[in-house]
Design an enzyme around this catalytic site. Sequence first.
Site, PDB file in Angstrom:
ATOM      1  CB  SER A 180      45.923  44.497  40.702  1.00 30.27           C
ATOM      2  OG  SER A 180      45.869  45.910  40.793  1.00 30.27           O
ATOM      3  CB  THR A 181      44.143  46.207  36.522  1.00 26.19           C
ATOM      4  OG1 THR A 181      44.810  47.263  37.200  1.00 26.19           O
ATOM      5  CG2 THR A 181      43.268  46.771  35.423  1.00 26.19           C
ATOM      6  CG  HIS A 206      45.895  45.941  44.422  1.00 23.43           C
ATOM      7  ND1 HIS A 206      46.842  45.780  43.443  1.00 23.43           N
ATOM      8  CD2 HIS A 206      46.437  45.420  45.558  1.00 23.43           C
ATOM      9  CE1 HIS A 206      47.918  45.197  43.954  1.00 23.43           C
ATOM     10  NE2 HIS A 206      47.689  44.968  45.244  1.00 23.43           N
ATOM     11  CG  MET A 299      50.475  48.063  36.161  1.00 23.03           C
ATOM     12  SD  MET A 299      51.192  47.660  34.558  1.00 23.03           S
ATOM     13  CE  MET A 299      50.004  48.468  33.481  1.00 23.03           C
ATOM     14  CG  ASP A 302      51.170  43.684  45.907  1.00 23.39           C
ATOM     15  OD1 ASP A 302      52.038  43.258  46.697  1.00 23.39           O
ATOM     16  OD2 ASP A 302      50.020  44.001  46.263  1.00 23.39           O
TER      17      ASP A 302
END
Length: 360
Positions: A180-181, A206, A299, A302
């Site tokens: 993600s991030t 993401h 973050m 998931d």
Amino acid sequence: MSGKIRVMIVDDSIFFREFLSKSLSTRPDIEVVGVSSDAYEAMEKIPLYRPDVIALDMEMPKMRGTEFLKQVRPRYPNIQVIVISALSNNVFDALAAGAVDFVSKPNTRPNFGNEAFLNEAIHKIKIAVASTISRTRQAASAPPPAARAAASASVRQLAQLPIINAKFPNPRSVVAIGASTGGTEAILAVVRELPANFPGIVIVQHMPPGFTKMYADRLDKICKMKVREAQNGDRIETGTITIAAGDKHMRLKSDLGGYYVYCSTGEKVSGHCPSIDVLFESVAETAGANAVGVILTGMGADGAKKLLEMKKRGAYTFGQDQATSIVYGMPMVAFNIGGVKEQLPLEAIPNALIRQLSRS
């Protein structure tokens, strides 16, 4: 950090500056400390405004956002930058230059108006601040210099092993990666030098729709493996990397011909579509002990529980360590619940994958 999040807005559009400033100022936890119409003005005002986060437009007169980032990040490492962008490949240059994340501007994708944009922008601003806090705490609790040097030497030894002449004996091997991030650069670091004969890889990063296609095309020009955005029914074969589209869940399936992906729209799972949990669950069910799972910076949680499920089904699992994660969220949760077999710095993961898959 205590008190409100101090935000500075840098955008050449007076309409957008006023819209974003007024909207963010209604939040009790955010203070817009200043606005600038171009990068030069912003550079002068940063010491006065002392922002925690800069919301930065990419396309501006005088100096583009990427060049601004390259100057700001070394001088102000504790100020995080969120890029506000139209649908453009430039966001990946910005992420490579040190931006934490990006938000696409309103009406750049279906059903993405002002309210959706603001919700996402606020979420990304909070993630940016969380990444700063995490790194501050990490620095405060770092081991003594001698211990760090010994650990670094061990990692360097693993990371510098030549990635050549590896053979992968198991034709059913597959690698699943979730991020993600900070993930766009982390994924690139993992897959960039993997050889063209490496087993097939499936990835959820993401990212909004549209950007995933550009990201896949970008990686395809850099990597030795072939990279594509997933289309329903795509076969997962040696030398291919398949990245989930930004608005579809991706699942691994199998038939007599091997693995393929099933892509479908649906509600968010674990807060996301595509969801890493959806991919990892399908990999656990479909590939079992033939799979390797990797969870990278991001973050939230998931992917964490389903990485544990992969491990229970016999898959070997890796997690990115805290020191090299932009946000040590998803890999931390996965590690804490027992889903990570081996936690490594980012630079050591490519050779670790080769080591593991060449044994299969």
